[in-house]
Design an enzyme around this catalytic site. Sequence first.
Site, PDB file in Angstrom:
ATOM      1  N   ASP A 139      11.729  16.482   2.880  1.00 31.68           N
ATOM      2  CA  ASP A 139      10.613  16.201   3.765  1.00 31.68           C
ATOM      3  C   ASP A 139       9.566  17.272   3.511  1.00 31.68           C
ATOM      4  O   ASP A 139       9.905  18.398   3.104  1.00 31.68           O
ATOM      5  CB  ASP A 139      11.057  16.234   5.235  1.00 31.68           C
ATOM      6  CG  ASP A 139      10.107  15.477   6.151  1.00 31.68           C
ATOM      7  OD1 ASP A 139      10.421  14.321   6.501  1.00 31.68           O
ATOM      8  OD2 ASP A 139       9.050  16.032   6.513  1.00 31.68           O
ATOM      9  N   ASN A 160      10.387   7.040   0.395  1.00 29.68           N
ATOM     10  CA  ASN A 160      10.237   6.620   1.783  1.00 29.68           C
ATOM     11  C   ASN A 160       9.054   7.278   2.488  1.00 29.68           C
ATOM     12  O   ASN A 160       9.028   7.338   3.701  1.00 29.68           O
ATOM     13  CB  ASN A 160      11.546   6.939   2.535  1.00 29.68           C
ATOM     14  CG  ASN A 160      11.545   6.456   3.954  1.00 29.68           C
ATOM     15  OD1 ASN A 160      11.383   5.280   4.212  1.00 29.68           O
ATOM     16  ND2 ASN A 160      11.699   7.374   4.896  1.00 29.68           N
ATOM     17  N   TYR A 207      -3.426   1.079   3.190  1.00 30.99           N
ATOM     18  CA  TYR A 207      -1.978   0.934   3.371  1.00 30.99           C
ATOM     19  C   TYR A 207      -1.510  -0.412   2.838  1.00 30.99           C
ATOM     20  O   TYR A 207      -0.536  -0.506   2.075  1.00 30.99           O
ATOM     21  CB  TYR A 207      -1.653   1.072   4.858  1.00 30.99           C
ATOM     22  CG  TYR A 207      -0.196   0.942   5.229  1.00 30.99           C
ATOM     23  CD1 TYR A 207       0.664   2.024   5.127  1.00 30.99           C
ATOM     24  CD2 TYR A 207       0.309  -0.272   5.711  1.00 30.99           C
ATOM     25  CE1 TYR A 207       2.013   1.903   5.490  1.00 30.99           C
ATOM     26  CE2 TYR A 207       1.642  -0.393   6.074  1.00 30.99           C
ATOM     27  CZ  TYR A 207       2.484   0.692   5.965  1.00 30.99           C
ATOM     28  OH  TYR A 207       3.807   0.575   6.319  1.00 30.99           O
ATOM     29  N   LYS A 263       1.026  -1.082  -0.293  1.00 26.52           N
ATOM     30  CA  LYS A 263       2.318  -1.722  -0.046  1.00 26.52           C
ATOM     31  C   LYS A 263       2.460  -3.006  -0.860  1.00 26.52           C
ATOM     32  O   LYS A 263       3.556  -3.327  -1.340  1.00 26.52           O
ATOM     33  CB  LYS A 263       2.514  -1.985   1.446  1.00 26.52           C
ATOM     34  CG  LYS A 263       2.605  -0.715   2.284  1.00 26.52           C
ATOM     35  CD  LYS A 263       3.725   0.224   1.800  1.00 26.52           C
ATOM     36  CE  LYS A 263       3.880   1.445   2.681  1.00 26.52           C
ATOM     37  NZ  LYS A 263       4.975   2.338   2.247  1.00 26.52           N
ATOM     38  N   THR A 273       9.516   4.524  15.123  1.00 22.18           N
ATOM     39  CA  THR A 273       9.558   5.800  14.415  1.00 22.18           C
ATOM     40  C   THR A 273       8.367   6.640  14.866  1.00 22.18           C
ATOM     41  O   THR A 273       7.593   6.256  15.738  1.00 22.18           O
ATOM     42  CB  THR A 273       9.483   5.609  12.884  1.00 22.18           C
ATOM     43  OG1 THR A 273       8.166   5.162  12.529  1.00 22.18           O
ATOM     44  CG2 THR A 273      10.508   4.594  12.406  1.00 22.18           C
TER      45      THR A 273
END
Length: 262
Positions: free
Chosen positions: A38, A88, A154, A158, A189
């Site tokens: 991360d 991810n 985005y 994607k 999340t």
Amino acid sequence: MSTHLADTVAVITGGGSGIGRATAHALAARGARIVVTDIDLQRAETVAGELGDQAVAAAADVTDIADLEQVRDLALARFGHIDVVMNNVGVLAVGTVEDIPLEAWQRVIDLNLLSVVRSNLVFLPTLLEQGSGHIVNTASTAGLLPYGFDRLPYTATKHALVGLSESLALYLRPRGIRVSCLCPAGVATNISEQITFYGEPTTPIGPKLPIVAAEEVGESVAEAIGTDRFLILTAPEVIDELRERAADLDGYLARIAADYQK
């Protein structure tokens, strides 16, 4: 629970929270050893601590190929091999098309799409050499359906990631490496931390899809790796949307446009 993943080693970027953390737990429960990465080292260390001796944490900025190389080297030094790579990391720029500046596009493309390109350059040689492995790319239903004009950078990345994953799957399957593409809809999340807003608030449109817990998604990812499934959805309703879109794209877009104008 399947033991197919026992003694495998998984590298997860963006593993310090949300879907990444949940997948780390799901894979570890099946016997995998985890390299949790991360950009926030403290978050990565927290997740690794939750998993105990079968996990290690590393700070990694996915826009820096040297960071990914260090993660690869850490995984090999600590565990001896790499079997699963989950890409991810994702951010959003939200606003009307004309209000989102070029630099926002560049940031989203760098993090959402080029990070996967860097990951392939770093990890694929190892997987190809051993003739086995599994890559999981986190895309989105926004990469399957055309609703995301309020978050166009985005959406574009994607869609690109879905296409990249499909073609990569065809290339790698004869070489013993599998690919899965995760296309979640609503997931509980902390992705709101990664949203930058531009201009006046927009009114998003789209099908009413359920919001699921990150833990449910993590389980789905682990099961998809174990059963070699390419497309991972969190909302089965998306299948009906894809069928309608494929049957008559012009009519599908006209329906969405009409819904938006109401």
